[in-house]
Design an enzyme around this catalytic site. Structure first.
Site, mmCIF file in Angstrom:
data_model
loop_
_atom_site.group_PDB
_atom_site.id
_atom_site.type_symbol
_atom_site.label_atom_id
_atom_site.label_comp_id
_atom_site.label_asym_id
_atom_site.label_seq_id
_atom_site.Cartn_x
_atom_site.Cartn_y
_atom_site.Cartn_z
ATOM 1 N N GLY A 182 2.088 -8.637 -4.016
ATOM 2 C CA GLY A 182 1.197 -8.312 -5.120
ATOM 3 C C GLY A 182 1.736 -7.279 -6.090
ATOM 4 C CB SER A 183 3.784 -6.376 -8.020
ATOM 5 O OG SER A 183 4.429 -7.593 -7.741
#
Length: 214
Positions: A182-183
């Protein structure tokens, strides 16, 4: 003919094998509930590291999206950090369910790669672009222009991988790198870029056209 490819990023193999092995051991030992939880975790990790093939636009002027996710902002900014130009900045947020293999938006040479160790604020916050850890890859574009793709770590993303090096000749749609768990990915595009996407739009790496260079 295209060479067949296992649709999972190799960086995910250690995590997948560890989870799968733990699931097997727990199952053999009779810990059914724990084994079930580990099986779900194994499935999630396998899905996270998936690396499907994508159909890249043949339009030579098209800029393709570098990441799966949702566009959270589009703005004009003075970019003194990566390209040294006034640019159009497009920010793409990736949640844990998106494909996390990033792709090259436009064919060109890699001018430079910049790594900045930093903090781990939530990737969809304003602080993320300013203070989080990032890898920036700057590509050459026609007429002495540049395009920057910045991989930014998030709240739970603790590892950014970039597979390119300065001087590499990158092909549009080819794999650029990977961010674990996630990013966010930001694009810095020349002002003349004709954008065809909007804030809130869901996009796919290598397939969604972000805009066209004039």
């Amino acid at each position: 003919m295209l060479t067949p490819k296992v649709p999972v990023a190799k960086e995910g193999y250690p995590f997948i094998w560890y989870c799968a092995f733990s699931t097997l051991v727990l199952c053999l030992l009779g810990f059914s509930l724990t084994a079930g939880i580990m099986f779900i975790l194994t499935t999630f990790v396998l899905a996270f590291f998936r690396d499907p093939e994508r159909f890249i636009s043949p339009d030579p002027d098209a800029l393709v999206c570098p990441a799966d996710g949702k566009i959270i902002s589009i703005e004009e900014v003075e970019d003194k950090k990566f390209t040294g130009q006034r640019v159009k900045k497009v920010c793409i947020f990736m949640n844990v369910f998106n494909v996390h293999v990033n792709r090259v938006p436009f064919s060109g040479n890699v001018v430079k790669i910049m790594y900045h160790p930093g903090k781990f604020y939530s990737a969809d916050s304003d602080k993320a672009a300013l203070e989080n850890e990032y890898f920036a890859t700057v590509f050459s574009a026609p007429h002495d222009r540049q395009i920057a793709v910045v991989q930014i770590a998030g709240l739970i993303a603790r590892r950014i991988i970039c597979w390119l090096e300065p001087g590499d000749s990158a092909i549009k749609g080819s794999r650029l790198g990977l961010i674990r768990f996630g990013s966010r990915v930001d694009m810095y595009l020349p002002l003349e870029t004709e954008l065809v996407v909007t804030t809130g739009q869901k996009v796919r790496a290598g397939e969604t056209i972000i805009g066209r260079l004039q």
